[in-house]
Design an enzyme around this catalytic site. Structure first.
Site, short mmCIF file in Angstrom:
data_model
loop_
_atom_site.label_atom_id
_atom_site.label_comp_id
_atom_site.label_asym_id
_atom_site.label_seq_id
_atom_site.Cartn_x
_atom_site.Cartn_y
_atom_site.Cartn_z
N ASP A 115 -2.55 4.21 10.49
CA ASP A 115 -3.93 4.76 10.69
C ASP A 115 -3.99 5.90 11.74
OD1 ASP A 115 -5.21 2.45 9.45
OD2 ASP A 115 -5.19 1.28 10.95
N THR A 151 -11.92 1.28 7.50
CA THR A 151 -12.01 0.44 6.16
C THR A 151 -12.85 -0.75 6.71
OG1 THR A 151 -10.13 -0.37 7.03
CG2 THR A 151 -9.83 1.00 5.05
N THR A 152 -12.77 -1.31 7.82
CA THR A 152 -13.67 -2.46 8.05
C THR A 152 -15.24 -1.90 8.27
OG1 THR A 152 -11.98 -3.43 9.37
CG2 THR A 152 -14.04 -3.99 9.78
N ASP A 184 -6.28 -5.14 10.21
CA ASP A 184 -6.60 -4.27 9.48
C ASP A 184 -7.60 -4.50 8.21
OD1 ASP A 184 -6.53 -1.64 8.35
OD2 ASP A 184 -4.92 -2.06 6.96
#
Length: 560
Positions: free
Chosen positions: A396, A97-98, A64
Site C-alpha cells: 500500500d 480498496t475499502t 485490507d
C-alpha cells in the site's frame, strides 16, 4: 455464503416482467449494501481487523479491504461485481480498496427510495453521471500541488496514508522503505512523464527471524540462490555479469530419439561430441571476459567444470522476473544463445557480488550498483504472519509513493474532500431543472458515508460530528480543510494535522464507485443460463422449448 433474496422462477410474460425488473434492482442493491457492510468497519486508523479462514484451513488477520473481499465466497452476481471493484481499484492505484466498496454500496443505497417511487433508472443514472463530472472538476480545484523531489515531505505523506495499518506502530520505517524503493525504480520518459513499475522491479524478500530494524532497501538485487559448484567464488568485486536464457547443457534429441551404439569407440565419439558442444558454449562466455553467469535454465556438470577452471561463478534456474531485475541493475542484456554474446551484452554496473547464509538458506546479493533501476526490499520480522501483514502494508505504501510521484497533487484527508464535494454539489443542485435534481443531490448525501464511517469506527458522536462538518463546509474559503481525526474522532483542520490523501487514489475511488453503482442500477433482470435439470437450457425436452418460455433467475427459492 452470500446469496440473493429468494425469488421464484421467472416467466417472461409482459405483465410480470416489469415487477421482476424492480425486484432484480432491489435485490442487486441489497447485495451491494451487504458487501459494503462487510468492510465498513475496516476504514480508518481505529478500524477493526477481520479474521479470514481460507479453504486450506489457513488463518489471515487483516484490515485490507481487497484481501478480505478476495476470500469472501459469494453467489450473487451483483455482489461479485462489487468485489471486482475492490480488485480493479487495487490493480489501478493500489489503495482505497475499502473506500471504493463502501462508497459504491452507499450510492446504491441512496438510489433505493427513487426506485420505490417508480423513478426510471435511466433518470437516476443521468443524475449520477452529471454529479460525477462535477465532482471530478471540484477535485481538481481543491487539489494541492506538492514538490515530489522532497523526500521528507514524501515520507510524511506516505505515512499519513498508511497510518491506519498494522505497521504504523513502527513509525516511519515502512514509509521510508516505500519512498526509497519507488524513487529507485522511477524512469523518466522522453515526454516528461514517469514510469514507476513497482510490481516488476521492486521485489519484497521476506526472511522470518531477525529484528524489524534490519529491514532495508538494497541498492541492487537479492536472490534465494547459491553457486552451482562449491569451489566457485562466493565474493566477487566489480563482477562482469552475463545473463542467459538458455541451457548450458548438450541439447537432447526430441522424444522417441534412440541411438544404437555397437562399438565402444562410437560411444566415446558421442561423449566427445557432447563435450565439444559444451566446451564451445563455455568458450563463448569465457571470451567476453565474464566473472559471473546467471541463467534461467539448467547447467550441466561438464559446463560447471569448464567455467570453474576459468574462475567463473554460475547461478542457475533464475526466475524470468529476477533476470529482468538483474538486467536493470547490472546493465547486462539477456541473451538467448551463447554464440550471440558480445562485450556489449556484459553488465558492469554492479560493484559487489556475494553469497551470504541466513538461517539455513543461501542468498545471493548483487549490490552497490550505479544508479540501479530495480531493487529488493529485505523484510525481517518475528514470524511469517507478522511479515505477511507488514508486506501488505508495504505494498500500500509503495502504491501511495508511486501515485504521488506520478501525480504530484494531494487532497485533504479525513473525509474533508468528500464533505467539500457534497457541499458544492448540494449548492449546484439548485440550478438543475427537473426530477434529475434528486439523484444529483443523492450523490452528495452518499459521499458523506466516508466521514460518517470514520466517525463511527473511532466511537465519536456521528450526528454531532457530521452536522459540525456540514456547517463548516457550507462556508466558502478555507472550509474545505475541515475533516475528522480518525484517532480521536474530533473535527480538525486536516492541513494543520497533516492528514492527506493522494489525488490519483481519490479520483479513482469516486469515479469507480459512481460508475459501478450506475451500471448496477441499470440491470433490470438477472437471467441464468443454467437449468435445474438436464444441464444448460433449463431442462427443456429435446427439440422443444421449455413451457411458457420459462427461464431461471438467480436466487430461486429452491437454491437453499
Amino acid at each position: 455464503m452470500i446469496r440473493p433474496q429468494a425469488a421464484p422462477v421467472v416467466v417472461l410474460r409482459q405483465n410480470t416482467k416489469r415487477e421482476q425488473g424492480r425486484k432484480a434492482q432491489l435485490a442487486n442493491i441489497q447485495a451491494g449494501k451487504t458487501i459494503a457492510d462487510i468492510v465498513r468497519t475496516t476504514l480508518g486508523p481505529k478500524s477493526m481487523l477481520k479474521m479470514l479462514l481460507d479453504p486450506m484451513g489457513g488463518i489471515v488477520m487483516t484490515n485490507d479491504g481487497n484481501a478480505i473481499l478476495r476470500e469472501v465466497d459469494v453467489a450473487h452476481p451483483a455482489a461479485k461485481s462489487m468485489i471486482e471493484l475492490s480488485r480493479s481499484q487495487d490493480e489501478e492505484v493500489g489503495d482505497g480498496t475499502t473506500s471504493v466498496v463502501v462508497l459504491a454500496g452507499e450510492m446504491l443505497a441512496v438510489a433505493e427510495p427513487f426506485l420505490e417511487r417508480n423513478m426510471h433508472p435511466t433518470i437516476i443514472v443521468a443524475g449520477y453521471i452529471q454529479a460525477l463530472d462535477d465532482a471530478l472538476k471540484i477535485l481538481s480545484e481543491i487539489a494541492t500541488p506538492i514538490d515530489a523531489s522532497d523526500d521528507k515531505r514524501l515520507t510524511e505523506i506516505v505515512h499519513t496514508c498508511i497510518d491506519t495499518k498494522f505497521s504504523a506502530r513502527w513509525g516511519n520505517m515502512i514509509s521510508d522503505l516505500a519512498v526509497k524503493a519507488a524513487k529507485c525504480v522511477t524512469i523518466e520518459l522522453p515526454n516528461g512523464k514517469k514510469e514507476i513499475d513497482i510490481k516488476r522491479y521492486a521485489k519484497v524478500e521476506k526472511i522470518p527471524g531477525g529484528d524489524f530494524d534490519e529491514c532495508a532497501v538494497l541498492n541492487g538485487v537479492m536472490l534465494n540462490k547459491d553457486v552451482t559448484h562449491p569451489k566457485m567464488r562466493r565474493i566477487i568485486k566489480n563482477p562482469k555479469v552475463v545473463l542467459l536464457d538458455c541451457n548450458l547443457e548438450y541439447k537432447k534429441g526430441e522424444s522417441q530419439t534412440n541411438v544404437e551404439v555397437m562399438k565402444e569407440e562410437d560411444w566415446e565419439a558421442l561423449l566427445k561430441e557432447e563435450e565439444e558442444e559444451i566446451q564451445k558454449m563455455c568458450n563463448d562466455i569465457i571470451n567476453v571476459g565474464a566473472d559471473l553467469v546467471f541463467t534461467e535454465k539448467g547447467v550441466s556438470d561438464l559446463a560447471q567444470h569448464f567455467l570453474m577452471k576459468k574462475n567463473i561463478s554460475v547461478i542457475r534456474r533464475v526466475r524470468k522476473t529476477d533476470n529482468n531485475r538483474l538486467a536493470r541493475v547490472t546493465g547486462a542484456h539477456i541473451v538467448n544463445r551463447t554464440d550471440e554474446l558480445t562485450a556489449d551484452n556484459v553488465g558492469t554496473l554492479a560493484r559487489l557480488f556475494k553469497i551470504d547464509k541466513i538461517g539455513d538458506e543461501y542468498y545471493c546479493y548483487i549490490t552497490e550498483c550505479d544508479n540501479p533501476k530495480a531493487c529488493t526490499i529485505l523484510m525481517r520480522g518475528a514470524s511469517k504472519d507478522v511479515l505477511n501483514e507488514i508486506e501488505r502494508n508495504l505494498q500500500d505504501a509503495l502504491n501511495v509513493a508511486r501515485n504521488v510521484l506520478v501525480e504530484s497533487k494531494l487532497l485533504p484527508g479525513g473525509g474533508a474532500t468528500e464533505m467539500e464535494i457534497a457541499a458544492r454539489l448540494n449548492e449546484k443542485a439548485k440550478s438543475i431543472e427537473g426530477i434529475k435534481q434528486w439523484p444529483y443531490k443523492a450523490v452528495a448525501v452518499g459521499l458523506e458515508v466516508i466521514p460518517r464511517t470514520l466517525a463511527q469506527n473511532c466511537g465519536a458522536d456521528v450526528v454531532r460530528t457530521i452536522t459540525d462538518l456540514r456547517s463548516r463546509h457550507a462556508l466558502a474559503g478555507e472550509g474545505r480543510f475541515w475533516g475528522i481525526d480518525g484517532n480521536t474522532g474530533k473535527v480538525v483542520n486536516v492541513e494543520q494535522a497533516g492528514i492527506w490523501d493522494a489525488y490519483a487514489v481519490k479520483q479513482q475511488v469516486i469515479k469507480t464507485a459512481i460508475e459501478a453503482a450506475a451500471m448496477i442500477l441499470r440491470i433490470d433482470d438477472v437471467v441464468s443460463g443454467i437449468g435445474k435439470k438436464g444441464g444448460a437450457g433449463g431442462g427443456a425436452p429435446r427439440g422443444g422449448a421449455a413451457p411458457d418460455d420459462q427461464v431461471e433467475a438467480f436466487g430461486d427459492s429452491r437454491d437453499g
